[in-house]
Design an enzyme around this catalytic site. Structure first.
Site, PDB file in Angstrom:
ATOM      1  N   CYS A  35     -14.630 139.299  41.904  1.00 35.75           N
ATOM      2  CA  CYS A  35     -13.303 139.825  42.265  1.00 35.75           C
ATOM      3  C   CYS A  35     -12.225 139.284  41.338  1.00 35.75           C
ATOM      4  O   CYS A  35     -11.107 139.794  41.327  1.00 35.75           O
ATOM      5  CB  CYS A  35     -12.974 139.497  43.709  1.00 35.75           C
ATOM      6  SG  CYS A  35     -12.845 137.742  44.042  1.00 35.75           S
ATOM      7  N   ASP A  37     -10.724 136.411  41.528  1.00 36.52           N
ATOM      8  CA  ASP A  37      -9.770 135.506  42.168  1.00 36.52           C
ATOM      9  C   ASP A  37     -10.000 134.064  41.725  1.00 36.52           C
ATOM     10  O   ASP A  37     -11.136 133.654  41.481  1.00 36.52           O
ATOM     11  CB  ASP A  37      -9.898 135.605  43.695  1.00 36.52           C
ATOM     12  CG  ASP A  37      -9.390 136.941  44.209  1.00 36.52           C
ATOM     13  OD1 ASP A  37      -8.963 137.760  43.369  1.00 36.52           O
ATOM     14  OD2 ASP A  37      -9.415 137.162  45.423  1.00 36.52           O
ATOM     15  N   CYS A  60      -6.731 137.421  46.664  1.00 32.91           N
ATOM     16  CA  CYS A  60      -6.478 138.323  47.784  1.00 32.91           C
ATOM     17  C   CYS A  60      -5.889 137.576  48.977  1.00 32.91           C
ATOM     18  O   CYS A  60      -5.866 136.346  49.010  1.00 32.91           O
ATOM     19  CB  CYS A  60      -7.788 138.987  48.194  1.00 32.91           C
ATOM     20  SG  CYS A  60      -8.885 137.848  49.053  1.00 32.91           S
ATOM     21  N   CYS A 104     -14.325 134.775  50.254  1.00 34.96           N
ATOM     22  CA  CYS A 104     -13.008 134.180  50.027  1.00 34.96           C
ATOM     23  C   CYS A 104     -12.963 132.771  50.629  1.00 34.96           C
ATOM     24  O   CYS A 104     -12.376 131.860  50.046  1.00 34.96           O
ATOM     25  CB  CYS A 104     -11.912 135.044  50.641  1.00 34.96           C
ATOM     26  SG  CYS A 104     -12.095 136.814  50.313  1.00 34.96           S
TER      27      CYS A 104
HETATM   28 FE1  FES Z   1     -12.418 137.582  46.139  1.00 31.99          FE
HETATM   29 FE2  FES Z   1     -10.927 137.403  48.269  1.00 31.99          FE
HETATM   30  S1  FES Z   1     -11.621 139.226  47.311  1.00 31.99           S
HETATM   31  S2  FES Z   1     -11.588 135.789  46.997  1.00 31.99           S
END
Ligand code: FES
Length: 126
Positions: A35, A37, A60, A104
């Site tokens: 993702c 992040d 996110c 996450c």
């Molecule tokens: Fe990857 Fe939340 S979508 S940490």
């Protein structure tokens, strides 16, 4: 049923412990390649107690809520307890996360682990 619990929304909108600690005793940064992040944790540790903890999360809403809750769960706790924090405990404290958002909370656990590792390796060098 709402997708996100009240707690997730609260910690997303008003994240606790956001920021950096300039003279941190341990810093950890982790990312999720899928993702994209990124999460960074700063720890201030005195006498093996987490005196302060701050985070920066570029990610996110669930990642922000997870980091916020994770910092609240380890603040004021002994290092040994912080080391045992699991992503499950973070998700449970948030009254749950959707399955596809569990990673996450894993990021929050890994960021703390990484900051604690940094703390331990700095301690060994002293
Ligand atoms: Fe990857 Fe939340 S979508 S940490």
């Amino acid at each position: 049923m709402a997708l996100y619990s009240e707690k997730v929304m609260d910690h997303f909108r008003n994240p606790r412990n956001v920021g950096i600690i300039e003279d941190a005793d341990g810093v950890g940064e982790v990312g999720n390649a899928k993702c994209g992040d990124i999460m960074k944790m700063y720890l201030k540790i005195e006498d093996d107690i987490i005196k302060d903890v701050k985070f920066e999360t570029f990610g996110c809403g669930s990642a922000i809520a997870s980091s916020s809750m994770a910092t609240e769960l380890i603040k004021g706790k002994p290092v040994s307890e912080a080391r045992q924090l699991t992503n499950k405990a973070v998700a449970e404290a948030l009254d749950g996360l959707p399955d596809y958002k569990m990673h996450c909370s894993v990021l929050a656990q890994e960021a703390i682990e990484s900051a604690l590792q940094d703390y331990e390796s700095k301690k060994e060098q002293k």
